[in-house]
Design a protein around this motif. Structure first.
Motif, PDB file in Angstrom:
ATOM      1  N   ARG A   1       0.833  -1.211   0.000  1.00 49.30           N
ATOM      2  CA  ARG A   1       0.000   0.000   0.000  1.00 49.30           C
ATOM      3  C   ARG A   1       0.865   1.257   0.000  1.00 49.30           C
ATOM      4  O   ARG A   1       2.047   1.226   0.319  1.00 49.30           O
ATOM      5  CB  ARG A   1      -0.937  -0.016   1.201  1.00 49.30           C
ATOM      6  N   ASN A   2       0.239   2.350  -0.367  1.00 48.35           N
ATOM      7  CA  ASN A   2       0.871   3.680  -0.442  1.00 48.35           C
ATOM      8  C   ASN A   2       1.917   3.772  -1.550  1.00 48.35           C
ATOM      9  O   ASN A   2       2.854   4.551  -1.457  1.00 48.35           O
ATOM     10  CB  ASN A   2       1.465   4.088   0.914  1.00 48.35           C
ATOM     11  N   HIS A   3       1.732   2.966  -2.588  1.00 44.48           N
ATOM     12  CA  HIS A   3       2.576   3.049  -3.784  1.00 44.48           C
ATOM     13  C   HIS A   3       1.738   3.395  -5.012  1.00 44.48           C
ATOM     14  O   HIS A   3       2.223   3.284  -6.133  1.00 44.48           O
ATOM     15  CB  HIS A   3       3.315   1.726  -4.025  1.00 44.48           C
ATOM     16  N   GLY A   4       0.461   3.741  -4.824  1.00 44.38           N
ATOM     17  CA  GLY A   4      -0.399   4.116  -5.944  1.00 44.38           C
ATOM     18  C   GLY A   4      -1.015   2.948  -6.696  1.00 44.38           C
ATOM     19  O   GLY A   4      -1.599   3.138  -7.767  1.00 44.38           O
ATOM     20  N   ILE A   5      -0.903   1.746  -6.143  1.00 44.19           N
ATOM     21  CA  ILE A   5      -1.419   0.568  -6.840  1.00 44.19           C
ATOM     22  C   ILE A   5      -2.952   0.585  -6.878  1.00 44.19           C
ATOM     23  O   ILE A   5      -3.554   0.329  -7.930  1.00 44.19           O
ATOM     24  CB  ILE A   5      -0.885  -0.722  -6.194  1.00 44.19           C
ATOM     25  N   GLY A   6      -3.588   0.897  -5.765  1.00 44.99           N
ATOM     26  CA  GLY A   6      -5.047   0.979  -5.731  1.00 44.99           C
ATOM     27  C   GLY A   6      -5.560   2.026  -6.705  1.00 44.99           C
ATOM     28  O   GLY A   6      -6.494   1.777  -7.461  1.00 44.99           O
ATOM     29  N   ARG A   7      -4.930   3.184  -6.702  1.00 42.03           N
ATOM     30  CA  ARG A   7      -5.313   4.248  -7.627  1.00 42.03           C
ATOM     31  C   ARG A   7      -5.145   3.781  -9.064  1.00 42.03           C
ATOM     32  O   ARG A   7      -6.022   4.001  -9.905  1.00 42.03           O
ATOM     33  CB  ARG A   7      -4.477   5.499  -7.370  1.00 42.03           C
ATOM     34  N   SER A   8      -4.033   3.132  -9.367  1.00 44.27           N
ATOM     35  CA  SER A   8      -3.788   2.648 -10.731  1.00 44.27           C
ATOM     36  C   SER A   8      -4.836   1.630 -11.156  1.00 44.27           C
ATOM     37  O   SER A   8      -5.299   1.652 -12.305  1.00 44.27           O
ATOM     38  CB  SER A   8      -2.396   2.026 -10.846  1.00 44.27           C
ATOM     39  N   LEU A   9      -5.215   0.740 -10.248  1.00 47.14           N
ATOM     40  CA  LEU A   9      -6.253  -0.239 -10.567  1.00 47.14           C
ATOM     41  C   LEU A   9      -7.578   0.454 -10.883  1.00 47.14           C
ATOM     42  O   LEU A   9      -8.247   0.124 -11.868  1.00 47.14           O
ATOM     43  CB  LEU A   9      -6.435  -1.224  -9.410  1.00 47.14           C
ATOM     44  N   VAL A  10      -7.960   1.427 -10.059  1.00 44.57           N
ATOM     45  CA  VAL A  10      -9.226   2.136 -10.282  1.00 44.57           C
ATOM     46  C   VAL A  10      -9.174   2.908 -11.598  1.00 44.57           C
ATOM     47  O   VAL A  10     -10.113   2.841 -12.401  1.00 44.57           O
ATOM     48  CB  VAL A  10      -9.561   3.070  -9.103  1.00 44.57           C
ATOM     49  N   VAL A  11      -8.096   3.624 -11.843  1.00 45.28           N
ATOM     50  CA  VAL A  11      -7.980   4.419 -13.076  1.00 45.28           C
ATOM     51  C   VAL A  11      -8.041   3.510 -14.300  1.00 45.28           C
ATOM     52  O   VAL A  11      -8.733   3.820 -15.282  1.00 45.28           O
ATOM     53  CB  VAL A  11      -6.694   5.274 -13.059  1.00 45.28           C
ATOM     54  N   ARG A  12      -7.358   2.396 -14.264  1.00 43.84           N
ATOM     55  CA  ARG A  12      -7.387   1.452 -15.398  1.00 43.84           C
ATOM     56  C   ARG A  12      -8.805   0.930 -15.627  1.00 43.84           C
ATOM     57  O   ARG A  12      -9.268   0.821 -16.767  1.00 43.84           O
ATOM     58  CB  ARG A  12      -6.424   0.298 -15.162  1.00 43.84           C
ATOM     59  N   ALA A  13      -9.490   0.589 -14.553  1.00 46.07           N
ATOM     60  CA  ALA A  13     -10.867   0.104 -14.686  1.00 46.07           C
ATOM     61  C   ALA A  13     -11.773   1.204 -15.239  1.00 46.07           C
ATOM     62  O   ALA A  13     -12.595   0.944 -16.127  1.00 46.07           O
ATOM     63  CB  ALA A  13     -11.379  -0.394 -13.335  1.00 46.07           C
ATOM     64  N   LEU A  14     -11.628   2.431 -14.743  1.00 45.03           N
ATOM     65  CA  LEU A  14     -12.445   3.541 -15.234  1.00 45.03           C
ATOM     66  C   LEU A  14     -12.196   3.804 -16.718  1.00 45.03           C
ATOM     67  O   LEU A  14     -13.137   4.050 -17.484  1.00 45.03           O
ATOM     68  CB  LEU A  14     -12.167   4.811 -14.425  1.00 45.03           C
ATOM     69  N   GLU A  15     -10.934   3.767 -17.128  1.00 52.82           N
ATOM     70  CA  GLU A  15     -10.602   3.991 -18.544  1.00 52.82           C
ATOM     71  C   GLU A  15     -11.231   2.910 -19.421  1.00 52.82           C
ATOM     72  O   GLU A  15     -11.782   3.212 -20.486  1.00 52.82           O
ATOM     73  CB  GLU A  15      -9.082   4.010 -18.730  1.00 52.82           C
ATOM     74  N   THR A  16     -11.184   1.666 -18.970  1.00 52.28           N
ATOM     75  CA  THR A  16     -11.782   0.572 -19.739  1.00 52.28           C
ATOM     76  C   THR A  16     -13.292   0.726 -19.804  1.00 52.28           C
ATOM     77  O   THR A  16     -13.902   0.558 -20.865  1.00 52.28           O
ATOM     78  CB  THR A  16     -11.385  -0.792 -19.138  1.00 52.28           C
ATOM     79  N   MET A  17     -13.920   1.058 -18.671  1.00 50.34           N
ATOM     80  CA  MET A  17     -15.369   1.261 -18.655  1.00 50.34           C
ATOM     81  C   MET A  17     -15.765   2.381 -19.614  1.00 50.34           C
ATOM     82  O   MET A  17     -16.762   2.269 -20.333  1.00 50.34           O
ATOM     83  CB  MET A  17     -15.855   1.570 -17.244  1.00 50.34           C
ATOM     84  N   GLN A  18     -14.989   3.455 -19.619  1.00 45.83           N
ATOM     85  CA  GLN A  18     -15.302   4.583 -20.496  1.00 45.83           C
ATOM     86  C   GLN A  18     -15.203   4.151 -21.966  1.00 45.83           C
ATOM     87  O   GLN A  18     -16.071   4.494 -22.770  1.00 45.83           O
ATOM     88  CB  GLN A  18     -14.368   5.757 -20.206  1.00 45.83           C
ATOM     89  N   LYS A  19     -14.182   3.378 -22.305  1.00 46.17           N
ATOM     90  CA  LYS A  19     -14.042   2.870 -23.683  1.00 46.17           C
ATOM     91  C   LYS A  19     -15.213   1.958 -24.055  1.00 46.17           C
ATOM     92  O   LYS A  19     -15.589   1.874 -25.219  1.00 46.17           O
ATOM     93  CB  LYS A  19     -12.727   2.103 -23.839  1.00 46.17           C
ATOM     94  N   MET A  20     -15.767   1.283 -23.064  1.00 48.95           N
ATOM     95  CA  MET A  20     -16.893   0.371 -23.293  1.00 48.95           C
ATOM     96  C   MET A  20     -18.239   1.110 -23.285  1.00 48.95           C
ATOM     97  O   MET A  20     -19.287   0.486 -23.426  1.00 48.95           O
ATOM     98  CB  MET A  20     -16.894  -0.731 -22.231  1.00 48.95           C
ATOM     99  N   GLY A  21     -18.210   2.422 -23.094  1.00 52.33           N
ATOM    100  CA  GLY A  21     -19.426   3.222 -23.175  1.00 52.33           C
ATOM    101  C   GLY A  21     -20.105   3.547 -21.866  1.00 52.33           C
ATOM    102  O   GLY A  21     -21.276   3.942 -21.852  1.00 52.33           O
ATOM    103  N   ALA A  22     -19.410   3.434 -20.754  1.00 49.03           N
ATOM    104  CA  ALA A  22     -20.023   3.748 -19.449  1.00 49.03           C
ATOM    105  C   ALA A  22     -20.363   5.234 -19.358  1.00 49.03           C
ATOM    106  O   ALA A  22     -19.601   6.088 -19.807  1.00 49.03           O
ATOM    107  CB  ALA A  22     -19.082   3.367 -18.315  1.00 49.03           C
ATOM    108  N   ASP A  23     -21.516   5.515 -18.792  1.00 52.79           N
ATOM    109  CA  ASP A  23     -21.947   6.885 -18.526  1.00 52.79           C
ATOM    110  C   ASP A  23     -21.636   7.303 -17.098  1.00 52.79           C
ATOM    111  O   ASP A  23     -21.431   8.474 -16.814  1.00 52.79           O
ATOM    112  CB  ASP A  23     -23.462   7.015 -18.743  1.00 52.79           C
TER     113      ASP A  23
END
Length: 167
Positions: free
Chosen positions: A100-122
């Motif tokens: 923890r405290n190395h930005g891994i959680g943030r990176s996981l969330v950002v990657r998931a959000l980017e994928t959701m956005q590409k898939m058309g998430a509102d």
């Protein structure tokens, strides 16, 4: 020195065991193998694992889904002609305590959000325990807002906040 982390999406059933171990150690709710399979078999691209490049150990995971959602009458953020939204949902996220405290959680969330956005998430929603200040701070830094408080939401009797992000 910060660990070198490799991220990849769910590939095979063998990815479930390390993901389940991390989540079981971290989250207050118990999940069955069927819950995990529900997510990973339908949305494998929204199930992302983080590995330590040196040890090849799974040290983080996020499990999400994306589905159509009928918009509510109070939801004025989107085009009024749009009767259905694509809603992303972050179901589970865990990072090994020693990483923890190395930005891994943030990176996981950002990657998931980017994928959701590409898939058309509102929009994207999730629930977090009201006493989990680290998680709440992370999500709020990423733009999530507290939509509502869910009283006695978890089996332990703990309250949750439902958080929402409009994409």
């Amino acid at each position: 020195m910060a660990p070198k982390i490799v991220f990849r999406t769910y590939q095979t059933e063998s990815d479930l065991d390390p993901a389940m171990k991390l989540i079981d150690q971290d989250l207050s709710e118990p999940y069955s193998i069927y819950t995990y399979r529900f997510f990973v078999q339908q949305w494998p691209e929204l199930c992302i694992l983080a590995y330590d490049e040196d040890t090849h150990e799974c040290i983080g995971v996020i499990i999400c889904k994306l589905h159509p959602h009928r918009r509510g009458c109070m939801d004025t953020h989107f085009d009024s002609d749009k009767m259905q939204l694509n809603r992303g949902y972050i179901g589970m996220i865990a990072v090994d305590k020693s990483y923890r405290n190395h930005g891994i959680g943030r990176s996981l969330v950002v990657r998931a959000l980017e994928t959701m956005q590409k898939m058309g998430a509102d929009e994207v929603i999730l629930e977090a325990e009201t006493n989990n200040q680290g998680a709440l701070a992370l999500y709020e830094r990423l733009g999530f807002i507290r939509e509502k408080r869910l009283f006695r939401y978890y089996l332990s009797g703990t309250d949750a906040y439902r958080l929402k992000l409009w994409l």
